[in-house]
Design an enzyme around this catalytic site. Structure first.
Site, PDB file in Angstrom:
ATOM      1  N   SER A   1       0.744  -1.111  -0.074  1.00 33.91           N
ATOM      2  CA  SER A   1       0.056  -0.062   0.117  1.00 33.91           C
ATOM      3  C   SER A   1       0.894   1.265  -0.078  1.00 33.91           C
ATOM      4  O   SER A   1       0.418   2.393  -0.302  1.00 33.91           O
ATOM      5  CB  SER A   1      -0.930   0.051   1.092  1.00 33.91           C
ATOM      6  OG  SER A   1      -0.092  -0.125   2.448  1.00 33.91           O
TER       7      SER A   1
ATOM      8  N   ASN B   1       9.354  -5.659   0.109  1.00 29.88           N
ATOM      9  CA  ASN B   1       9.356  -4.203  -0.226  1.00 29.88           C
ATOM     10  C   ASN B   1       8.959  -3.506   1.331  1.00 29.88           C
ATOM     11  O   ASN B   1       9.357  -2.035   1.458  1.00 29.88           O
ATOM     12  CB  ASN B   1       8.126  -3.925  -1.180  1.00 29.88           C
ATOM     13  CG  ASN B   1       7.857  -2.460  -1.418  1.00 29.88           C
ATOM     14  OD1 ASN B   1       8.925  -1.530  -1.776  1.00 29.88           O
ATOM     15  ND2 ASN B   1       6.822  -1.913  -0.900  1.00 29.88           N
TER      16      ASN B   1
ATOM     17  N   SER C   1      18.743  -0.622  -1.270  1.00 26.09           N
ATOM     18  CA  SER C   1      18.868   0.694  -1.395  1.00 26.09           C
ATOM     19  C   SER C   1      19.940   1.068  -1.976  1.00 26.09           C
ATOM     20  O   SER C   1      20.950   0.452  -1.497  1.00 26.09           O
ATOM     21  CB  SER C   1      18.443   1.389  -0.014  1.00 26.09           C
ATOM     22  OG  SER C   1      18.818   2.668  -0.170  1.00 26.09           O
TER      23      SER C   1
ATOM     24  N   ALA D   1      20.660  -3.004   7.904  1.00 23.13           N
ATOM     25  CA  ALA D   1      19.653  -3.830   7.545  1.00 23.13           C
ATOM     26  C   ALA D   1      19.631  -4.116   6.360  1.00 23.13           C
ATOM     27  O   ALA D   1      19.375  -5.356   5.953  1.00 23.13           O
ATOM     28  CB  ALA D   1      18.260  -3.189   8.267  1.00 23.13           C
ATOM     29  N   LYS D   2      19.485  -3.110   5.559  1.00 25.41           N
ATOM     30  CA  LYS D   2      19.488  -3.383   3.986  1.00 25.41           C
ATOM     31  C   LYS D   2      20.827  -4.151   3.586  1.00 25.41           C
ATOM     32  O   LYS D   2      20.662  -5.249   2.497  1.00 25.41           O
ATOM     33  CB  LYS D   2      19.565  -2.035   3.041  1.00 25.41           C
ATOM     34  CG  LYS D   2      18.351  -1.382   3.147  1.00 25.41           C
ATOM     35  CD  LYS D   2      17.148  -2.054   2.763  1.00 25.41           C
ATOM     36  CE  LYS D   2      15.786  -1.164   2.506  1.00 25.41           C
ATOM     37  NZ  LYS D   2      14.812  -1.995   1.818  1.00 25.41           N
TER      38      LYS D   2
ATOM     39  N   ASP E   1       1.529  -7.640  10.026  1.00 25.26           N
ATOM     40  CA  ASP E   1       2.934  -7.400  10.133  1.00 25.26           C
ATOM     41  C   ASP E   1       4.155  -8.399   9.861  1.00 25.26           C
ATOM     42  O   ASP E   1       4.047  -9.635  10.296  1.00 25.26           O
ATOM     43  CB  ASP E   1       3.011  -7.177  11.743  1.00 25.26           C
ATOM     44  CG  ASP E   1       4.141  -6.549  12.300  1.00 25.26           C
ATOM     45  OD1 ASP E   1       5.084  -6.506  11.414  1.00 25.26           O
ATOM     46  OD2 ASP E   1       4.243  -5.887  13.456  1.00 25.26           O
ATOM     47  N   VAL E   2       4.823  -8.031   8.880  1.00 22.41           N
ATOM     48  CA  VAL E   2       5.907  -9.034   8.490  1.00 22.41           C
ATOM     49  C   VAL E   2       6.894  -9.498   9.421  1.00 22.41           C
ATOM     50  O   VAL E   2       7.616 -10.188   9.434  1.00 22.41           O
ATOM     51  CB  VAL E   2       6.725  -8.334   6.953  1.00 22.41           C
ATOM     52  CG1 VAL E   2       5.485  -8.419   5.990  1.00 22.41           C
ATOM     53  CG2 VAL E   2       7.483  -7.041   7.289  1.00 22.41           C
TER      54      VAL E   2
ATOM     55  N   TYR F   1      19.788   1.713   9.278  1.00 18.33           N
ATOM     56  CA  TYR F   1      19.057   1.447   7.879  1.00 18.33           C
ATOM     57  C   TYR F   1      19.790   0.545   6.974  1.00 18.33           C
ATOM     58  O   TYR F   1      19.544  -0.501   6.332  1.00 18.33           O
ATOM     59  CB  TYR F   1      18.388   2.688   7.296  1.00 18.33           C
ATOM     60  CG  TYR F   1      17.901   2.409   6.104  1.00 18.33           C
ATOM     61  CD1 TYR F   1      16.433   1.876   5.910  1.00 18.33           C
ATOM     62  CD2 TYR F   1      18.333   2.924   4.733  1.00 18.33           C
ATOM     63  CE1 TYR F   1      15.587   1.770   4.534  1.00 18.33           C
ATOM     64  CE2 TYR F   1      17.470   2.957   3.660  1.00 18.33           C
ATOM     65  CZ  TYR F   1      16.248   2.410   3.578  1.00 18.33           C
ATOM     66  OH  TYR F   1      15.749   2.328   2.433  1.00 18.33           O
ATOM     67  N   VAL F   2      21.003   1.255   6.884  1.00 18.13           N
ATOM     68  CA  VAL F   2      21.989   0.772   5.935  1.00 18.13           C
ATOM     69  C   VAL F   2      22.405  -0.512   6.474  1.00 18.13           C
ATOM     70  O   VAL F   2      22.716  -1.733   5.402  1.00 18.13           O
ATOM     71  CB  VAL F   2      23.151   1.636   5.664  1.00 18.13           C
ATOM     72  CG1 VAL F   2      24.499   1.180   4.797  1.00 18.13           C
ATOM     73  CG2 VAL F   2      22.902   2.890   5.103  1.00 18.13           C
TER      74      VAL F   2
HETATM   75  N1  LIG Z   1      11.570   6.051  -1.276  1.00 19.85           N
HETATM   76  C1  LIG Z   1      13.012   5.877  -1.578  1.00 19.85           C
HETATM   77  O1  LIG Z   1      13.531   6.987  -1.708  1.00 19.85           O
HETATM   78  C2  LIG Z   1      13.507   4.646  -1.325  1.00 19.85           C
HETATM   79  C3  LIG Z   1      14.771   4.487  -1.719  1.00 19.85           C
HETATM   80  C4  LIG Z   1      15.573   3.299  -1.603  1.00 19.85           C
HETATM   81  C5  LIG Z   1      14.887   2.227  -1.248  1.00 19.85           C
HETATM   82  N2  LIG Z   1      13.561   2.212  -0.747  1.00 19.85           N
HETATM   83  C6  LIG Z   1      13.140   1.030  -0.460  1.00 19.85           C
HETATM   84  O2  LIG Z   1      11.746   0.832  -0.943  1.00 19.85           O
HETATM   85  C7  LIG Z   1      10.924   0.131  -0.418  1.00 19.85           C
HETATM   86  C8  LIG Z   1       9.477   0.916  -0.521  1.00 19.85           C
HETATM   87  O3  LIG Z   1       9.682   2.267  -0.186  1.00 19.85           O
HETATM   88  P1  LIG Z   1       8.603   3.216   0.109  1.00 19.85           P
HETATM   89  O4  LIG Z   1       9.507   4.678  -0.144  1.00 19.85           O
HETATM   90  O5  LIG Z   1       7.510   3.044  -0.788  1.00 19.85           O
HETATM   91  O6  LIG Z   1       8.027   3.359   1.590  1.00 19.85           O
HETATM   92  P2  LIG Z   1       6.692   3.878   1.877  1.00 19.85           P
HETATM   93  O7  LIG Z   1       5.848   4.760   0.951  1.00 19.85           O
HETATM   94  O8  LIG Z   1       6.960   4.564   3.505  1.00 19.85           O
HETATM   95  O9  LIG Z   1       5.753   2.373   2.444  1.00 19.85           O
HETATM   96  C9  LIG Z   1       6.143   1.478   3.332  1.00 19.85           C
HETATM   97  C10 LIG Z   1       5.276   0.349   3.058  1.00 19.85           C
HETATM   98  O10 LIG Z   1       5.787  -0.620   4.246  1.00 19.85           O
HETATM   99  C11 LIG Z   1       4.575  -1.145   4.923  1.00 19.85           C
HETATM  100  N3  LIG Z   1       5.244  -1.626   6.409  1.00 19.85           N
HETATM  101  C12 LIG Z   1       5.981  -0.918   7.031  1.00 19.85           C
HETATM  102  N4  LIG Z   1       6.217  -1.820   8.072  1.00 19.85           N
HETATM  103  C13 LIG Z   1       5.537  -2.875   7.840  1.00 19.85           C
HETATM  104  C14 LIG Z   1       5.450  -4.329   8.679  1.00 19.85           C
HETATM  105  N5  LIG Z   1       6.003  -4.279   9.711  1.00 19.85           N
HETATM  106  N6  LIG Z   1       4.557  -5.014   7.869  1.00 19.85           N
HETATM  107  C15 LIG Z   1       4.061  -5.036   6.918  1.00 19.85           C
HETATM  108  N7  LIG Z   1       4.064  -3.575   6.078  1.00 19.85           N
HETATM  109  C16 LIG Z   1       4.560  -2.669   6.599  1.00 19.85           C
HETATM  110  C17 LIG Z   1       3.681   0.034   5.004  1.00 19.85           C
HETATM  111  O11 LIG Z   1       2.418  -0.326   5.304  1.00 19.85           O
HETATM  112  P3  LIG Z   1       1.533   0.539   6.570  1.00 19.85           P
HETATM  113  O12 LIG Z   1       1.566   2.012   6.006  1.00 19.85           O
HETATM  114  O13 LIG Z   1       0.263   0.011   6.273  1.00 19.85           O
HETATM  115  O14 LIG Z   1       2.048   0.494   7.800  1.00 19.85           O
HETATM  116  C18 LIG Z   1       3.853   0.706   3.684  1.00 19.85           C
HETATM  117  O15 LIG Z   1       2.808   0.145   2.766  1.00 19.85           O
HETATM  118  C19 LIG Z   1      11.267   0.016   1.084  1.00 19.85           C
HETATM  119  O16 LIG Z   1      12.075  -1.072   1.326  1.00 19.85           O
HETATM  120  C20 LIG Z   1      12.515   1.139   1.059  1.00 19.85           C
HETATM  121  O17 LIG Z   1      13.301   1.044   1.933  1.00 19.85           O
HETATM  122  C21 LIG Z   1      12.822   3.416  -0.908  1.00 19.85           C
END
Ligand SMILES: NC(=O)c1ccc[n+]([C@@H]2O[C@H](COP(=O)([O-])OP(=O)(O)OC[C@H]3O[C@@H](n4cnc5c(N)ncnc54)[C@H](OP(=O)(O)O)[C@@H]3O)[C@@H](O)[C@H]2O)c1
Length: 248
Positions: free
Chosen positions: A15, A88, A141, A158-159, A61-62, A155-156
């Protein structure tokens, strides 16, 4: 052309900013999609409604192995198989200097990124092994490649741990024709970059050769490729989607 026809895709954090675009694009390529979410049911249910009978939203919750197991069983009851898993999900990024970082902060990040992926992979594995086919895609990331930014060591770490698991499983699960690949996005326009000030974002954008940050759809396009049979000879690969900011 429907590149994901007859495939079922489970997207954790489906989502969210990138997750929702992965779900939309997978459905537009003919897949059935499980939109996993944790707390934001309104967003997840709205997306499921938009995608119609091709998608279901499931709360889990994953970091909770029982919840993950139950989600996978519900998904299998509904769609009979899970062909693609996209790990993701991510909690918020909370920058902290190392001196003030607590081990519990690190554990939180490790538990979502590494633990969440671990539980989801173990839960979908029996179904993938049975059909001798599967594609697992772990989202990393660019922060875990090249020179990491300051104050994100948790964060780094964990990734980076998820990268280690991904490579190990690419070797181990190849025996079952299960592919494990990684996608490393650069800065992408979602709520997850709320911690960056306007000035920092402007500076970081200037450092990107293509001079703009990614859209979630641009990340999703690479994930569709890895989910599809077009990438059938790829495993253990890490595709960087960063506008040129990282050139491994
Ligand atoms: N945006 C960036 O600049 C960027 C850059 C590099 C990598 N990434 C990586 O890309 C991925 C997606 O990022 P995004 O930017 O789309 O993040 P986001 O918009 O914050 O979305 C995070 C999603 O993870 C879900 N989530 C969080 N904790 C969870 C849990 N314990 N169990 C199940 N779902 C959980 C949230 O669900 P709820 O809202 O329902 O809690 C939400 O749907 C991540 O792995 C992030 O590290 C992002």
């Amino acid at each position: 052309m429907e590149r994901l026809k007859n495939k079922v895709v489970l997207v954790t954090g489906g989502s969210g900013g990138i997750g929702s675009e992965i779900c939309r694009l997978c459905v537009s390529e003919g897949a059935k999609v499980i939109i996993n979410y944790n707390s934001d049911s309104a967003n997840a249910l709205k997306l499921a409604k938009e995608l119609g009978s091709h998608a279901i939203a499931i709360q889990a919750d994953v970091t909770d192995p029982n919840a993950v197991h139950s989600m996978v069983q519900q998904a299998l009851n509904r769609f009979k198989s899970i062909d693609v898993l996209v790990n993701n999900a991510s909690g918020p990024i909370l920058p902290k200097r190392f001196q003030t970082l607590e081990w519990s902060d690190v554990q939180k990040d490790i538990t979502v990124h590494l633990g969440g992926s671990f539980y989801c992979i173990q839960s979908v594995l029996p179904s993938m092994i049975q059909q001798k086919k599967g594609s697992i895609i772990n989202i990393l990331s660019t922060y875990a490649l090249g020179k990491p930014p300051v104050m994100l060591s948790s964060y780094v770490s964990a990734k980076s741990a998820l990268m280690g698991l991904s490579k190990s499983l690419a070797s181990e699960l190849a025996a079952y024709q299960i592919r494990v690949n990684m996608v490393s996005p650069g800065i992408t326009q979602t709520d997850a970059i709320a911690h960056l000030s306007e000035e920092t974002l402007r500076q970081k954008t200037q450092e990107i050769p293509l001079k703009r940050i990614a859209t979630p759809k641009e990340i999703a396009q690479t994930i569709v490729f890895l989910a599809s049979d077009e990438s059938q000879y790829l495993t253990g690969s890490n595709i960087v989607v960063s506008g040129g900011s990282i050139m491994p």
